[in-house]
Design an enzyme around this catalytic site. Structure first.
Site, PDB file in Angstrom:
ATOM      1  N   HIS A 199       0.816  -1.216   0.000  1.00 17.17           N
ATOM      2  CA  HIS A 199       0.000   0.000   0.000  1.00 17.17           C
ATOM      3  C   HIS A 199       0.847   1.262   0.000  1.00 17.17           C
ATOM      4  O   HIS A 199       0.422   2.297  -0.482  1.00 17.17           O
ATOM      5  CB  HIS A 199      -1.018  -0.046   1.143  1.00 17.17           C
ATOM      6  CG  HIS A 199      -2.146  -0.974   0.816  1.00 17.17           C
ATOM      7  ND1 HIS A 199      -2.261  -2.209   1.371  1.00 17.17           N
ATOM      8  CD2 HIS A 199      -3.145  -0.852  -0.089  1.00 17.17           C
ATOM      9  CE1 HIS A 199      -3.317  -2.817   0.845  1.00 17.17           C
ATOM     10  NE2 HIS A 199      -3.875  -2.015  -0.042  1.00 17.17           N
ATOM     11  N   ARG A 306     -10.718   3.131  -1.594  1.00 14.12           N
ATOM     12  CA  ARG A 306     -10.174   2.433  -0.418  1.00 14.12           C
ATOM     13  C   ARG A 306     -10.412   3.355   0.778  1.00 14.12           C
ATOM     14  O   ARG A 306      -9.885   4.471   0.789  1.00 14.12           O
ATOM     15  CB  ARG A 306      -8.678   2.199  -0.569  1.00 14.12           C
ATOM     16  CG  ARG A 306      -8.269   1.223  -1.659  1.00 14.12           C
ATOM     17  CD  ARG A 306      -6.753   1.050  -1.657  1.00 14.12           C
ATOM     18  NE  ARG A 306      -6.309  -0.036  -2.503  1.00 14.12           N
ATOM     19  CZ  ARG A 306      -5.809   0.132  -3.713  1.00 14.12           C
ATOM     20  NH1 ARG A 306      -5.699   1.332  -4.235  1.00 14.12           N
ATOM     21  NH2 ARG A 306      -5.406  -0.910  -4.420  1.00 14.12           N
ATOM     22  N   ARG A 342     -15.515   0.819  -1.016  1.00  9.41           N
ATOM     23  CA  ARG A 342     -15.205  -0.475  -0.398  1.00  9.41           C
ATOM     24  C   ARG A 342     -15.191  -0.309   1.112  1.00  9.41           C
ATOM     25  O   ARG A 342     -14.619   0.650   1.632  1.00  9.41           O
ATOM     26  CB  ARG A 342     -13.827  -0.946  -0.869  1.00  9.41           C
ATOM     27  CG  ARG A 342     -13.404  -2.257  -0.243  1.00  9.41           C
ATOM     28  CD  ARG A 342     -12.068  -2.714  -0.753  1.00  9.41           C
ATOM     29  NE  ARG A 342     -10.979  -1.955  -0.150  1.00  9.41           N
ATOM     30  CZ  ARG A 342      -9.699  -2.160  -0.450  1.00  9.41           C
ATOM     31  NH1 ARG A 342      -9.358  -3.051  -1.366  1.00  9.41           N
ATOM     32  NH2 ARG A 342      -8.758  -1.455   0.136  1.00  9.41           N
ATOM     33  N   GLU A 441     -10.547 -11.750  -4.435  1.00 12.09           N
ATOM     34  CA  GLU A 441      -9.105 -11.599  -4.234  1.00 12.09           C
ATOM     35  C   GLU A 441      -8.514 -12.732  -3.405  1.00 12.09           C
ATOM     36  O   GLU A 441      -7.359 -12.691  -3.014  1.00 12.09           O
ATOM     37  CB  GLU A 441      -8.790 -10.231  -3.619  1.00 12.09           C
ATOM     38  CG  GLU A 441      -9.590  -9.875  -2.385  1.00 12.09           C
ATOM     39  CD  GLU A 441      -9.323  -8.446  -1.879  1.00 12.09           C
ATOM     40  OE1 GLU A 441      -8.351  -7.816  -2.311  1.00 12.09           O
ATOM     41  OE2 GLU A 441     -10.102  -7.981  -1.038  1.00 12.09           O
ATOM     42  N   ASN A 464      -4.075  -7.761  -6.739  1.00 15.28           N
ATOM     43  CA  ASN A 464      -2.914  -7.634  -5.838  1.00 15.28           C
ATOM     44  C   ASN A 464      -2.942  -8.748  -4.788  1.00 15.28           C
ATOM     45  O   ASN A 464      -1.951  -9.449  -4.570  1.00 15.28           O
ATOM     46  CB  ASN A 464      -2.924  -6.284  -5.113  1.00 15.28           C
ATOM     47  CG  ASN A 464      -2.980  -5.137  -6.082  1.00 15.28           C
ATOM     48  OD1 ASN A 464      -2.591  -5.281  -7.227  1.00 15.28           O
ATOM     49  ND2 ASN A 464      -3.466  -4.002  -5.633  1.00 15.28           N
ATOM     50  N   ASP A 465      -4.084  -8.877  -4.136  1.00 17.23           N
ATOM     51  CA  ASP A 465      -4.187  -9.931  -3.135  1.00 17.23           C
ATOM     52  C   ASP A 465      -4.346 -11.306  -3.785  1.00 17.23           C
ATOM     53  O   ASP A 465      -3.839 -12.295  -3.268  1.00 17.23           O
ATOM     54  CB  ASP A 465      -5.354  -9.660  -2.174  1.00 17.23           C
ATOM     55  CG  ASP A 465      -4.926  -8.707  -1.077  1.00 17.23           C
ATOM     56  OD1 ASP A 465      -3.844  -8.908  -0.511  1.00 17.23           O
ATOM     57  OD2 ASP A 465      -5.660  -7.732  -0.806  1.00 17.23           O
ATOM     58  N   ARG A 475       3.004  -9.707  -0.417  1.00 11.95           N
ATOM     59  CA  ARG A 475       3.105  -8.592  -1.366  1.00 11.95           C
ATOM     60  C   ARG A 475       3.981  -7.444  -0.880  1.00 11.95           C
ATOM     61  O   ARG A 475       4.326  -6.557  -1.652  1.00 11.95           O
ATOM     62  CB  ARG A 475       1.707  -8.093  -1.779  1.00 11.95           C
ATOM     63  CG  ARG A 475       0.897  -7.526  -0.684  1.00 11.95           C
ATOM     64  CD  ARG A 475      -0.558  -7.339  -1.119  1.00 11.95           C
ATOM     65  NE  ARG A 475      -0.842  -6.010  -1.597  1.00 11.95           N
ATOM     66  CZ  ARG A 475      -2.065  -5.505  -1.734  1.00 11.95           C
ATOM     67  NH1 ARG A 475      -3.121  -6.236  -1.444  1.00 11.95           N
ATOM     68  NH2 ARG A 475      -2.260  -4.298  -2.165  1.00 11.95           N
ATOM     69  N   CYS A 512      -9.657  -4.347 -10.407  1.00  7.09           N
ATOM     70  CA  CYS A 512      -9.220  -3.107  -9.749  1.00  7.09           C
ATOM     71  C   CYS A 512      -7.849  -3.217  -9.108  1.00  7.09           C
ATOM     72  O   CYS A 512      -7.404  -2.301  -8.442  1.00  7.09           O
ATOM     73  CB  CYS A 512     -10.255  -2.647  -8.727  1.00  7.09           C
ATOM     74  SG  CYS A 512     -10.417  -3.761  -7.324  1.00  7.09           S
TER      75      CYS A 512
HETATM   76  C1  PEP Z   1      -6.305  -5.860  -4.540  1.00  3.55           C
HETATM   77  O1  PEP Z   1      -6.064  -6.630  -3.609  1.00  3.55           O
HETATM   78  O2  PEP Z   1      -6.004  -6.106  -5.732  1.00  3.55           O
HETATM   79  C2  PEP Z   1      -6.973  -4.569  -4.307  1.00  3.55           C
HETATM   80  C3  PEP Z   1      -7.391  -3.824  -5.291  1.00  3.55           C
HETATM   81  O3  PEP Z   1      -7.109  -4.151  -3.031  1.00  3.55           O
HETATM   82  P1  PEP Z   1      -5.898  -3.661  -2.114  1.00  3.55           P
HETATM   83  O4  PEP Z   1      -4.726  -3.365  -3.013  1.00  3.55           O
HETATM   84  O5  PEP Z   1      -6.373  -2.455  -1.397  1.00  3.55           O
HETATM   85  O6  PEP Z   1      -5.655  -4.823  -1.216  1.00  3.55           O
HETATM   86 MG    MG Z   2      -6.940  -6.395  -1.677  1.00  2.00          MG
END
Ligand code: PEP
Ligand code: MG
Length: 594
Positions: A199, A306, A342, A441, A464-465, A475, A512
């Site tokens: 993040h 977010r 979200r 995710e 991402n997750d 990550r 996303c």
């Molecule tokens: C993700 O996990 O891809 C996502 C968009 O949410 P975040 O990056 O906030 O975990």
């Molecule tokens: Mg996520």
């Protein structure tokens, strides 16, 4: 453009996480805990001096806390009790007297004695069954750190107070540190640790400052005031460059600026392929302040708001009114475009001091996001009330993060329905047709996407997750960053399955995660039939430009080739080759990560 001059010895390679080239002076900041803790025995003659040294560090700490309290701006005065509690801890005999006694009895230096006292208190707190009380150990730790810093003469710099144009060099920066950065002054940052989708990295993009992470030893190799070139497109950091390097990078910087302004001119055009396939391109945001950039870059809405930062910014959870005001502003500023909000995704790499989360060995797999909210229903309801109340000011969608099974969706929906009933009783209006979706995710959610699709209005794939959990890579850990592979066949198959199930059920599906803003991923997402992408606003002009340059037919042909390849590197190499053919400029300007 001329080839880069040979750079000898002073180049470091990290993970590029926020694009752009900057040239400026290094400013080292230390956000870590006090590490250099000398432990030594002292003799009888030094005892009273050592106890005095400890007492004066406590006195300095007390003055600092009083000053901080006095300087608190009016708007945050209600949080002054936190500093009061730190002052009380400072007076407590468990910390103060026991440390002095240890120095005397064990004949050890003050730092060592203080650490021992802290560990003793930590042990006692860990046995307390009450979560709230046991979590107060974080306050004791914070006071201990402050005394340790004063013992070592080492002070923690406030990032908000940086007054010069500098490039920050740090071992690590948390998302909360990053949100404090004075972007008017800080040109960008580089860190020893971190991964592509942490993040902190995502926030650097939101703040539109170049950043490179995972450099491992930047804080050892770079000195205060060193001249740096940071290339946020390919991860190169050059320490004390010579004239040839400077000229080369200034030219590259100029070329990128030119390219950026040329694509910016078309950023408001729709993202439609030459053969007429229309994609919706939206933006991800973290703060209300980003909405202006979202509109400027041609977003067709906010695909992911977010909502963690209001919780991270203060030491108490925000009130319903705080949340409502913020959401309403975002929604009104975006109207008539839609906004997907979200619910809180705390935990993982985001922690708020105002919400108790027990220390966990694996926070990414811990009590976070929807799991946390289903345990802390009061907090959950507060956020839902704020979102529902704000929903009448525009087009809003609600989304739950980290869904691992249908039961969570049912439980979350039940809480949502409770809140709706409460609002009805109070005659407070909300959008009764508010669409509710889930983030896909977690691999389990992919596998049961057919079941989930029957209960929700849309899916949003959080790559991402999804990559983190499917490939079992943390990550935020730079040591496994090389395994962050969006083109891994497992990931491509998962996205294909989710899109297929969403289409079968007749619900919308978007992506996303960071994949949505990665040029090489676009042909794949097009071919798979993803209807909507949501990304960092800054990436939108380029991604729209790519969509307008590739026909759906070509993308499908590419995908047919890609599914026959068995490794992520083969897929990537193929897509890179294709992108170089289709839009050579992207490569020439350094936008395709090598
Ligand atoms: C993700 O996990 O891809 C996502 C968009 O949410 P975040 O990056 O906030 O975990
Ligand atoms: Mg996520």
């Amino acid at each position: 453009m001329t080839a880069r001059p040979d750079i000898s010895g002073n180049i470091m390679k990290g993970i590029p996480v926020s694009p752009g080239i900057i040239l400026g002076k290094a400013h080292l900041v230390d956000r870590s805990k006090v590490k250099i803790l000398y432990q030594y025995l002292i003799d009888e003659t030094q005892l009273s001096a050592e106890i005095e040294r400890f007492k004066s560090a406590v006195a300095v700490t007390e003055r600092q806390l009083e000053t901080l309290k006095g300087r608190m701006p009016e708007e945050v005065k209600q949080h002054a009790f936190i500093l009061d509690s730190h002052l009380m801890i400072l007076q407590d005999s468990m910390l103060r007297e026991s440390t002095a006694r240890r120095i005397e009895e064990e004949k050890i230096n003050a730092e060592w004695a203080l650490k021992k006292s802290f560990h003793e208190i930590e042990k006692i707190f860990s046995r307390i069954d009450d979560e709230y009380i046991s979590n107060r150990i974080q306050d004791v730790e914070s006071v201990t750190e402050r005394i340790l810093r004063n013992l070592s003469g080492d002070t923690l710099e406030s990032l908000a107070e940086i007054k010069e144009r500098v490039i920050i060099v740090a071992h690590a920066l948390s998302p909360a540190d990053t949100s404090e950065l004075n972007v008017g002054k800080v040109m960008g940052f580089i860190t020893d640790v971190g991964g592509r989708t942490s993040h902190t990295a995502i926030m650097a993009q939101s703040l539109e400052i170049p950043a490179v992470v995972g450099l491992e030893s930047a804080t050892l190799k770079i000195g205060e005031g060193d001249l740096l070139i940071v290339d946020g497109n390919n991860g190169d950091v050059i320490i004390n460059p010579d004239d040839a390097d400077i000229i080369f990078y200034q030219e590259k910087q100029l070329q990128q600026e030119k390219y950026k302004s040329s694509i910016a001119r078309t950023s408001h055009l729709p993202a439609e392929t030459p053969d007429g396939y229309r994609m919706t391109v939206k933006a991800n945001i973290e703060f209300l302040e980003e909405v202006a950039a979202v509109r400027d870059h041609g977003a067709e809405g906010i695909g992911l708001y977010r909502t963690e930062f209001l919780y991270l910014r203060s030491s108490l959870p925000p009130t319903e009114e705080d949340l409502f005001t913020d959401y309403r502003k975002v929604i009104e500023l975006m109207t008539p475009e839609p906004v997907t909000i979200r619910t809180l995704d705390l935990g993982g790499d985001k922690f708020a001091s105002g919400i108790e989360i027990t220390k966990e060995a694996n926070p990414a797999l811990g009590l976070r996001a929807i799991r946390l909210f289903l345990k802390k229903k009061g907090l959950f309801k507060t956020q839902l009330r704020a979102i529902l109340r704000a929903s009448i000011y525009g087009k809003v969608q609600l989304m739950f993060p980290m869904i691992s099974g249908l039961q969570e969706v049912l439980d979350a929906t039940e809480v949502l329905n409770d809140v709706k009933r409460d609002l009805e009783k109070e005659e407070i209006p909300y959008d009764e047709n508010l669409p509710v979706g889930v983030m896909i995710e977690i691999p389990a959610a992919v596998t049961i996407s057919d079941l989930l699709a029957r209960h929700v209005d849309f899916f949003s794939i959080g790559t991402n997750d999804l990559i983190q959990f499917a490939l079992a890579i943390d990550r935020v850990n730079e040591h496994v960053a090389f395994m962050y592979q969006p083109f891994h066949p497992a990931i491509l198959r998962m996205i294909r399955q989710v899109v297929k199930e969403a289409r079968k059920a007749g619900i919308k599906v978007s992506v996303c995660g960071e994949m949505a803003g990665d040029p090489l991923c676009i042909p794949i997402l097009l071919a798979l039939g993803v209807e909507e992408l949501s990304m960092n606003a800054r990436a939108i002009p380029m991604i729209k430009n790519i969509i307008r340059s590739i026909s759906l037919e070509e993308a499908r042909r590419d995908f047919d080739r890609v599914v026959q390849l068995s490794t992520a590197s083969e897929v990537r190499a193929y897509l890179l080759g294709r992108m170089k053919q289709v839009i050579p400029e992207l490569d020439e300007k350094g936008y395709l990560r090598s």
